[in-house]
Write a protein that holds these residues in place. Structure first.
Motif, PDB file in Angstrom:
ATOM      1  N   GLU A   1       0.839  -1.131   0.044  1.00 45.35           N
ATOM      2  CA  GLU A   1      -0.117  -0.076   0.042  1.00 45.35           C
ATOM      3  C   GLU A   1       0.761   1.315   0.069  1.00 45.35           C
ATOM      4  N   LYS A   2       0.580   2.424  -0.930  1.00 40.83           N
ATOM      5  CA  LYS A   2       1.076   3.649  -0.679  1.00 40.83           C
ATOM      6  C   LYS A   2       0.104   4.672  -0.150  1.00 40.83           C
ATOM      7  N   LYS A   3       0.634   5.127   0.685  1.00 36.49           N
ATOM      8  CA  LYS A   3      -0.084   6.461   1.467  1.00 36.49           C
ATOM      9  C   LYS A   3       0.551   7.733   1.000  1.00 36.49           C
ATOM     10  N   GLN A   4      -0.718   8.626   0.569  1.00 34.43           N
ATOM     11  CA  GLN A   4      -0.095  10.075   0.221  1.00 34.43           C
ATOM     12  C   GLN A   4       0.064  10.896   1.481  1.00 34.43           C
ATOM     13  N   ILE A   5       1.236  11.099   1.546  1.00 33.76           N
ATOM     14  CA  ILE A   5       1.512  11.845   3.019  1.00 33.76           C
ATOM     15  C   ILE A   5       1.678  13.346   3.068  1.00 33.76           C
ATOM     16  N   ALA A   6       2.024  13.870   1.771  1.00 31.13           N
ATOM     17  CA  ALA A   6       1.972  15.261   1.296  1.00 31.13           C
ATOM     18  C   ALA A   6       1.424  15.315  -0.014  1.00 31.13           C
ATOM     19  N   GLU A   7       1.422  16.586  -0.380  1.00 31.31           N
ATOM     20  CA  GLU A   7       1.350  16.766  -1.897  1.00 31.31           C
ATOM     21  C   GLU A   7       2.561  16.289  -2.735  1.00 31.31           C
ATOM     22  N   LYS A   8       2.397  15.545  -3.566  1.00 26.70           N
ATOM     23  CA  LYS A   8       3.586  14.840  -4.593  1.00 26.70           C
ATOM     24  C   LYS A   8       4.391  13.961  -3.586  1.00 26.70           C
TER      25      LYS A   8
ATOM     26  N   GLN B   1       5.539   4.197   1.526  1.00 27.80           N
ATOM     27  CA  GLN B   1       5.165   2.755   1.630  1.00 27.80           C
ATOM     28  C   GLN B   1       5.956   2.053   2.878  1.00 27.80           C
ATOM     29  N   ILE B   2       5.453   1.298   3.740  1.00 24.61           N
ATOM     30  CA  ILE B   2       6.279   0.778   4.658  1.00 24.61           C
ATOM     31  C   ILE B   2       6.617  -0.716   4.050  1.00 24.61           C
ATOM     32  N   LEU B   3       7.826  -1.083   3.886  1.00 25.44           N
ATOM     33  CA  LEU B   3       8.147  -2.001   3.174  1.00 25.44           C
ATOM     34  C   LEU B   3       8.340  -3.345   4.437  1.00 25.44           C
ATOM     35  N   VAL B   4       9.150  -2.745   5.243  1.00 25.50           N
ATOM     36  CA  VAL B   4       9.414  -3.904   6.487  1.00 25.50           C
ATOM     37  C   VAL B   4       9.404  -2.965   7.601  1.00 25.50           C
ATOM     38  N   GLY B   5       8.507  -3.646   8.457  1.00 22.70           N
ATOM     39  CA  GLY B   5       8.813  -2.739   9.809  1.00 22.70           C
ATOM     40  C   GLY B   5       8.127  -3.581  10.695  1.00 22.70           C
ATOM     41  N   PRO B   6       7.783  -3.324  12.039  1.00 24.38           N
ATOM     42  CA  PRO B   6       7.046  -4.161  13.104  1.00 24.38           C
ATOM     43  C   PRO B   6       6.116  -5.115  12.883  1.00 24.38           C
ATOM     44  N   LYS B   7       5.134  -4.557  11.749  1.00 24.02           N
ATOM     45  CA  LYS B   7       4.002  -5.630  11.278  1.00 24.02           C
ATOM     46  C   LYS B   7       4.597  -6.832  10.564  1.00 24.02           C
TER      47      LYS B   7
ATOM     48  N   PHE C   1      11.172  10.417  -8.218  1.00 17.29           N
ATOM     49  CA  PHE C   1      12.274   9.986  -7.503  1.00 17.29           C
ATOM     50  C   PHE C   1      12.118   9.203  -6.543  1.00 17.29           C
ATOM     51  N   VAL C   2      12.493   8.022  -6.407  1.00 25.15           N
ATOM     52  CA  VAL C   2      11.979   6.777  -5.554  1.00 25.15           C
ATOM     53  C   VAL C   2      13.245   6.713  -4.636  1.00 25.15           C
ATOM     54  N   PHE C   3      13.178   6.890  -3.362  1.00 27.83           N
ATOM     55  CA  PHE C   3      14.258   6.179  -2.346  1.00 27.83           C
ATOM     56  C   PHE C   3      13.782   5.305  -1.153  1.00 27.83           C
ATOM     57  N   ILE C   4      14.557   4.598  -0.579  1.00 34.19           N
ATOM     58  CA  ILE C   4      14.263   3.954   0.507  1.00 34.19           C
ATOM     59  C   ILE C   4      15.099   4.558   1.780  1.00 34.19           C
ATOM     60  N   CYS C   5      14.395   4.517   2.870  1.00 37.57           N
ATOM     61  CA  CYS C   5      14.718   5.239   3.904  1.00 37.57           C
ATOM     62  C   CYS C   5      14.519   4.424   5.180  1.00 37.57           C
ATOM     63  N   ILE C   6      15.580   4.013   6.010  1.00 39.17           N
ATOM     64  CA  ILE C   6      15.452   3.221   6.977  1.00 39.17           C
ATOM     65  C   ILE C   6      15.733   3.851   8.260  1.00 39.17           C
ATOM     66  N   VAL C   7      14.641   3.756   9.225  1.00 37.29           N
ATOM     67  CA  VAL C   7      14.736   4.558  10.674  1.00 37.29           C
ATOM     68  C   VAL C   7      14.617   3.469  11.517  1.00 37.29           C
ATOM     69  N   PRO C   8      14.933   4.032  13.037  1.00 32.00           N
ATOM     70  CA  PRO C   8      14.398   3.229  14.006  1.00 32.00           C
ATOM     71  C   PRO C   8      12.951   3.187  14.221  1.00 32.00           C
ATOM     72  N   GLU C   9      12.375   2.022  14.995  1.00 33.88           N
ATOM     73  CA  GLU C   9      10.857   2.065  15.073  1.00 33.88           C
ATOM     74  C   GLU C   9      10.228   3.412  15.591  1.00 33.88           C
ATOM     75  N   ARG C  10      10.875   3.902  16.452  1.00 30.09           N
ATOM     76  CA  ARG C  10      10.245   5.295  17.057  1.00 30.09           C
ATOM     77  C   ARG C  10      10.231   6.491  15.985  1.00 30.09           C
ATOM     78  N   GLY C  11      11.100   6.266  14.907  1.00 27.36           N
ATOM     79  CA  GLY C  11      11.070   7.406  13.615  1.00 27.36           C
ATOM     80  C   GLY C  11      10.086   7.376  12.848  1.00 27.36           C
ATOM     81  N   ASP C  12       9.075   6.338  12.809  1.00 23.21           N
ATOM     82  CA  ASP C  12       8.281   6.211  11.652  1.00 23.21           C
ATOM     83  C   ASP C  12       7.032   6.438  12.508  1.00 23.21           C
ATOM     84  N   ARG C  13       6.229   7.601  12.017  1.00 20.99           N
ATOM     85  CA  ARG C  13       4.873   7.859  12.448  1.00 20.99           C
ATOM     86  C   ARG C  13       4.184   7.554  11.255  1.00 20.99           C
ATOM     87  N   GLN C  14       3.240   6.544  11.506  1.00 18.73           N
ATOM     88  CA  GLN C  14       2.451   5.926  10.494  1.00 18.73           C
ATOM     89  C   GLN C  14       1.111   6.497  10.572  1.00 18.73           C
TER      90      GLN C  14
END
Length: 112
Positions: free
Chosen positions: A10-17, A21-27, A99-112
Motif C-alpha cells: 500500500e502507498k499512502k499519500q503523506i503530502a502533496e507529491k 510505503q512501509i516495506l518492512v517494519g514491526p507488522k 524520485f524514489v528512495f528507501i529510508c530506514i529509521v528506528p521504529e520510533r522514527g516512523d509515524r504511520q
C-alpha cells in the motif's frame, strides 16, 4: 517472515507529491527498525526538518537532492546517505520524473 514486491504494498499519500510505503517494519516482524519507500513526483519534497534519530537513505530511481546541514548533495540511483540524529535535512525531487528512495529509521522514527 515475509516476501512481497513493492508494487503490492500500500502507498499512502503523506503530502502533496509525496507517497510513502512501509516495506518492512514491526507488522512484518522487524521490531527495531522500519524500511520505508518514498516516491516524490516532479516538484515534490519532504519537509525541512530534524529529529533525534539517525536514518539511512538509498536512492532507487530518478534524481534527487539531499539538503543536509546546509549543504546540497545530489542523489542518483545507487546513492547512499547516512543522516545523523539532530541534523537539519530535506530530500527533494531534482528531476522531471519521479524520485524514489528507501529510508530506514528506528521504529520510533516512523509515524504511520
Amino acid at each position: 517472515m515475509m516476501v512481497s514486491h513493492r508494487d503490492a504494498i500500500e502507498k499512502k499519500q503523506i503530502a502533496e507529491k509525496v507517497q510513502k510505503q512501509i516495506l518492512v517494519g514491526p507488522k512484518q516482524g522487524w521490531k527495531d527498525h522500519v524500511m520505508r519507500m518514498f516516491t516524490l513526483d516532479a516538484g515534490g519534497s519532504a519537509p525541512h526538518h530534524s529529529h533525534p534519530w539517525q536514518h539511512i537513505i538509498y536512492a532507487v530511481e530518478g534524481k534527487g537532492n539531499l539538503l543536509m546541514d546546509g549543504k546540497d548533495y545530489p542523489l542518483v540511483p545507487g546513492s547512499v546517505a547516512y543522516i545523523p540524529d539532530d541534523i537539519d535535512h530535506q530530500i527533494s525531487n531534482a528531476g522531471e520524473q519521479k524520485f524514489v528512495f528507501i529510508c530506514i529509521v528506528p521504529e520510533r522514527g516512523d509515524r504511520q
